[in-house]
Design an enzyme around this catalytic site. Structure first.
Site, PDB file in Angstrom:
ATOM      1  N   ASP A  30       0.855  -1.193   0.000  1.00 38.62           N
ATOM      2  CA  ASP A  30       0.000   0.000   0.000  1.00 38.62           C
ATOM      3  C   ASP A  30       0.885   1.236   0.000  1.00 38.62           C
ATOM      4  O   ASP A  30       1.959   1.233   0.613  1.00 38.62           O
ATOM      5  CB  ASP A  30      -0.915   0.017   1.224  1.00 38.62           C
ATOM      6  CG  ASP A  30      -2.145   0.902   1.006  1.00 38.62           C
ATOM      7  OD1 ASP A  30      -3.255   0.345   0.871  1.00 38.62           O
ATOM      8  OD2 ASP A  30      -1.985   2.142   0.944  1.00 38.62           O
ATOM      9  N   LYS A  35      -0.367   3.454   7.305  1.00 37.44           N
ATOM     10  CA  LYS A  35      -1.142   2.220   7.336  1.00 37.44           C
ATOM     11  C   LYS A  35      -0.211   1.007   7.404  1.00 37.44           C
ATOM     12  O   LYS A  35      -0.393   0.095   8.207  1.00 37.44           O
ATOM     13  CB  LYS A  35      -1.993   2.169   6.051  1.00 37.44           C
ATOM     14  CG  LYS A  35      -3.138   1.219   6.092  1.00 37.44           C
ATOM     15  CD  LYS A  35      -3.956   1.292   4.807  1.00 37.44           C
ATOM     16  CE  LYS A  35      -5.162   2.164   4.910  1.00 37.44           C
ATOM     17  NZ  LYS A  35      -6.091   2.060   3.791  1.00 37.44           N
ATOM     18  N   LEU A 151     -17.676  -9.310  -0.355  1.00 40.80           N
ATOM     19  CA  LEU A 151     -17.751  -9.271   1.114  1.00 40.80           C
ATOM     20  C   LEU A 151     -18.510  -8.033   1.579  1.00 40.80           C
ATOM     21  O   LEU A 151     -18.606  -7.030   0.875  1.00 40.80           O
ATOM     22  CB  LEU A 151     -16.350  -9.300   1.740  1.00 40.80           C
ATOM     23  CG  LEU A 151     -15.363  -8.167   1.473  1.00 40.80           C
ATOM     24  CD1 LEU A 151     -15.677  -6.909   2.262  1.00 40.80           C
ATOM     25  CD2 LEU A 151     -13.970  -8.632   1.803  1.00 40.80           C
ATOM     26  N   CYS A 260     -19.743   1.245  -1.271  1.00 37.99           N
ATOM     27  CA  CYS A 260     -20.040   0.446  -2.472  1.00 37.99           C
ATOM     28  C   CYS A 260     -21.357   0.816  -3.155  1.00 37.99           C
ATOM     29  O   CYS A 260     -21.347   1.286  -4.287  1.00 37.99           O
ATOM     30  CB  CYS A 260     -20.035  -1.039  -2.114  1.00 37.99           C
ATOM     31  SG  CYS A 260     -18.380  -1.615  -1.701  1.00 37.99           S
ATOM     32  N   LYS A 263     -21.787   4.376  -4.931  1.00 41.25           N
ATOM     33  CA  LYS A 263     -20.930   4.618  -6.110  1.00 41.25           C
ATOM     34  C   LYS A 263     -21.197   3.588  -7.208  1.00 41.25           C
ATOM     35  O   LYS A 263     -21.111   3.919  -8.387  1.00 41.25           O
ATOM     36  CB  LYS A 263     -19.449   4.642  -5.705  1.00 41.25           C
ATOM     37  CG  LYS A 263     -18.806   3.306  -5.497  1.00 41.25           C
ATOM     38  CD  LYS A 263     -17.299   3.422  -5.297  1.00 41.25           C
ATOM     39  CE  LYS A 263     -16.678   2.080  -4.930  1.00 41.25           C
ATOM     40  NZ  LYS A 263     -16.866   1.016  -5.917  1.00 41.25           N
TER      41      LYS A 263
HETATM   42  P1  NAD Z   1     -10.043   1.402   0.403  1.00 38.38           P
HETATM   43  O1  NAD Z   1     -10.159   2.813  -0.008  1.00 38.38           O
HETATM   44  O2  NAD Z   1     -10.398   0.999   1.788  1.00 38.38           O
HETATM   45  O3  NAD Z   1      -8.573   0.873   0.116  1.00 38.38           O
HETATM   46  C1  NAD Z   1      -7.834   1.122  -1.049  1.00 38.38           C
HETATM   47  C2  NAD Z   1      -6.358   1.115  -0.690  1.00 38.38           C
HETATM   48  O4  NAD Z   1      -5.584   1.178  -1.877  1.00 38.38           O
HETATM   49  C3  NAD Z   1      -5.936   2.302   0.175  1.00 38.38           C
HETATM   50  O5  NAD Z   1      -5.312   1.835   1.360  1.00 38.38           O
HETATM   51  C4  NAD Z   1      -4.953   3.070  -0.725  1.00 38.38           C
HETATM   52  O6  NAD Z   1      -3.909   3.685   0.016  1.00 38.38           O
HETATM   53  C5  NAD Z   1      -4.441   1.957  -1.597  1.00 38.38           C
HETATM   54  N1  NAD Z   1      -3.835   2.369  -2.872  1.00 38.38           N
HETATM   55  C6  NAD Z   1      -4.279   3.281  -3.767  1.00 38.38           C
HETATM   56  N2  NAD Z   1      -3.460   3.325  -4.830  1.00 38.38           N
HETATM   57  C7  NAD Z   1      -2.463   2.438  -4.629  1.00 38.38           C
HETATM   58  C8  NAD Z   1      -1.341   2.008  -5.377  1.00 38.38           C
HETATM   59  N3  NAD Z   1      -1.064   2.512  -6.577  1.00 38.38           N
HETATM   60  N4  NAD Z   1      -0.538   1.064  -4.853  1.00 38.38           N
HETATM   61  C9  NAD Z   1      -0.810   0.544  -3.635  1.00 38.38           C
HETATM   62  N5  NAD Z   1      -1.872   0.895  -2.884  1.00 38.38           N
HETATM   63  C10 NAD Z   1      -2.706   1.823  -3.372  1.00 38.38           C
HETATM   64  O7  NAD Z   1     -10.960   0.602  -0.646  1.00 38.38           O
HETATM   65  P2  NAD Z   1     -11.842  -0.709  -0.367  1.00 38.38           P
HETATM   66  O8  NAD Z   1     -13.064  -0.350   0.375  1.00 38.38           O
HETATM   67  O9  NAD Z   1     -10.966  -1.794   0.125  1.00 38.38           O
HETATM   68  O10 NAD Z   1     -12.311  -1.041  -1.862  1.00 38.38           O
HETATM   69  C11 NAD Z   1     -11.410  -1.517  -2.841  1.00 38.38           C
HETATM   70  C12 NAD Z   1     -12.212  -1.965  -4.041  1.00 38.38           C
HETATM   71  O11 NAD Z   1     -13.024  -3.094  -3.682  1.00 38.38           O
HETATM   72  C13 NAD Z   1     -13.181  -0.914  -4.585  1.00 38.38           C
HETATM   73  O12 NAD Z   1     -13.242  -1.015  -5.976  1.00 38.38           O
HETATM   74  C14 NAD Z   1     -14.508  -1.303  -3.964  1.00 38.38           C
HETATM   75  O13 NAD Z   1     -15.604  -0.892  -4.733  1.00 38.38           O
HETATM   76  C15 NAD Z   1     -14.386  -2.820  -3.960  1.00 38.38           C
HETATM   77  N6  NAD Z   1     -15.187  -3.470  -2.919  1.00 38.38           N
HETATM   78  C16 NAD Z   1     -15.241  -2.928  -1.677  1.00 38.38           C
HETATM   79  C17 NAD Z   1     -15.993  -3.582  -0.690  1.00 38.38           C
HETATM   80  C18 NAD Z   1     -16.096  -2.994   0.694  1.00 38.38           C
HETATM   81  O14 NAD Z   1     -16.968  -3.454   1.455  1.00 38.38           O
HETATM   82  N7  NAD Z   1     -15.276  -2.024   1.077  1.00 38.38           N
HETATM   83  C19 NAD Z   1     -16.667  -4.781  -0.985  1.00 38.38           C
HETATM   84  C20 NAD Z   1     -16.557  -5.307  -2.274  1.00 38.38           C
HETATM   85  C21 NAD Z   1     -15.819  -4.647  -3.239  1.00 38.38           C
END
Ligand code: NAD
Length: 445
Positions: A30, A35, A151, A260, A263
């Site tokens: 990350d 973090k 999830l 989720c 968006k």
């Molecule tokens: P989040 O914002 O909690 O985490 C994303 C992470 O990616 C952050 O920690 C950020 O620092 C990191 N990041 C960004 N660019 C980076 C790079 N180039 N290299 C390394 N790290 C990088 O997002 P999330 O809630 O975990 O969601 C991630 C994806 O999963 C989204 O597309 C979301 O729609 C999908 N999703 C989320 C959930 C949920 O419940 N949160 C469930 C299913 C799907």
């Protein structure tokens, strides 16, 4: 397998520690240094039941490690997951800048064949964009696969370990899709292997249908309030129909929030429009959802009149219980509206307080749900944390200036609240202030 997870947020961290728990060797990457420092010490940056235990166990067993740089991580990797955020852009489309930056980083660091898996929720066609981006920097062989995540925050570990289904989409490399399937085979869940655009569409279609169910039942709740029906019993009766199902998302309340549904609904509306296929139902789902948050304010204004200077208690800030995530939470819109109307908001949430303070530095955060009620002109229930359901209602009533509760999550029974002497409003359950059935309901009885 040797696995790399790029993006260690809610999805990436769960993916990383759960794959480690299954015995894989996992590196989580990350760009957020703070973090990663916390994770290296076994401290989870998010509140999620069970996650810290898994994190610490797998750190100790050296099955999971954390770093801020992809450099050197990809060597020998079997699978690389992209789990970065895909927030809405200004127009409501999914913003792919993090995904494509990630693809660029992977392309620059890849030295040998690996399966690159897109787990972020992305518009149809993104798999191809990721492939082209990587190929710009790496001319060797690699596969790009789609593997959307389903999830739910608050029960993420359990959902990951026992998923309803695993969806895998591929474009030209079926063997890579099958190999990825092997990574999840221990979970014993039904697996659907399909083409990449279908996999991408399954994710948006699923979230959009769940959001539709919520806006549907909220629309029904509005009619219930007029005609005297009880929306919770309506939903109960509907769910007995096997075609609708016991787990249908038919809970009336303040509508959906979180990182989720809002968006993803917005993105699918845009995907439809961009492809010349209007999605009017989904546009209405979005509109109903937003107006649902305003309705509780309208009900409050009906009770208190001008809100200027009024002390309003607020229970719950997270978009749902068992998480500290406040992204697109109804509480945010409600606090904003209350502050605009001049009310003084006193809020409590056991885990989301720190996050909300970053958005509303002036917001008074109390230490407990009881403290919020001290001298309050009214109390709003915004998130249905279990601890609120167990509260001593006599104590609440004795603390409040006026015993007015607007329950946006239907956590109490209207009859019980009437017996305690509250003026109690909930969603789609029309008992009037004196606790008698409304006129129309009497007419139907
Ligand atoms: P989040 O914002 O909690 O985490 C994303 C992470 O990616 C952050 O920690 C950020 O620092 C990191 N990041 C960004 N660019 C980076 C790079 N180039 N290299 C390394 N790290 C990088 O997002 P999330 O809630 O975990 O969601 C991630 C994806 O999963 C989204 O597309 C979301 O729609 C999908 N999703 C989320 C959930 C949920 O419940 N949160 C469930 C299913 C799907």
């Amino acid at each position: 397998m040797k696995v790399v997870v790029v993006g260690t947020g809610y999805v990436g961290l769960v993916q990383g520690v759960c794959l480690a728990e299954l015995g894989n060797s996992v590196v989580c990457v990350d760009t957020d240094e703070e973090k990663i420092e916390r994770l290296k010490k076994g401290i989870s940056p998010i509140y999620e039941p069970g996650i810290e235990e898994l994190l610490q166990r797998n750190l100790k067993a050296k099955r999971v490690s954390f770093t801020t740089s992809l450099k050197g991580c990809l060597k020998g990797s079997d699978v690389v997951f992209i789990t970065v955020g895909t927030p809405s852009d200004e127009d409501g489309r999914a913003d792919l800048k993090y995904v494509l930056k990630c693809a660029e980083d992977i392309g620059k660091n890849l030295q040998e064949y690996s399966i690159i898996v897109n787990k972020s929720t992305v518009p149809i066609g993104t798999g191809e964009m990721v492939k082209k981006t990587i190929a710009r920097y790496y001319d060797g062989d690699f596969s790009v696969i789609s593997n959307p995540e389903f999830l739910r925050e608050g029960s993420a570990i359990e959902d990951w370990m026992k998923p309803d289904r695993v969806i895998i989409g591929y474009s030209d490399d079926k063997e890579a899709a099958e190999n990825l399937g092997n990574l999840y085979s221990a979970l014993g869940s039904p697996t659907l292997i399909t083409n990449i655009v279908t996999a991408e569409m399954i994710k948006y279609a699923s979230n959009s249908l769940l959001a539709t169910e919520i806006s549907f039942i909220n629309s029904i709740s509005r009619i219930c309030e007029k005609v005297g029906a009880d929306v919770t019993e309506v939903a109960e009766g509907m769910k007995l129909d096997k075609r609708i199902g016991a787990n249908a998302f038919l809970t009336a309340g303040l509508g959906y929030g979180g990182s989720c549904f809002p968006k993803d609904v917005s993105a699918l509306i845009k995907i439809a429009r961009d492809n010349g296929a209007e999605f009017k139902i989904l546009e209405e789902v979005e509109a109903v959802n937003l107006s649902q948050r305003q309705r509780i304010i309208q009900k409050l204004k009906k009770e208190l009149g001008n809100l200027k200077g009024k002390k309003i208690g607020l229970w719950g800030i997270a978009f749902k219980p068992e998480t500290d995530d406040i992204r697109m939470a109804p509480a945010i819109t409600i606090i904003e509206a209350l502050e605009d109307l001049g009310a003084q908001v006193y809020a409590f949430d056991a885990v989301a307080g720190e996050n909300v303070q970053k958005i509303f530095p002036e917001l008074v955060l109390e230490e407990s749900a009881i403290d919020v009620c001290e001298g309050a002109d009214a109390l709003l229930i915004v998130t249905e944390w279990d601890e609120f359901k167990e509260i001593n209602l006599n104590e609440i009533k004795s603390k409040m200036k006026s015993p007015i509760i607007l329950d946006g999550r239907n956590i109490f029974s209207p009859e019980k609240m009437r017996d305690y002497g509250f003026i109690y409003h909930s969603v789609g359950r029309p008992l009037n202030q004196k606790g008698t059935k409304c006129k129309k309901q009497q007419a139907y009885l």
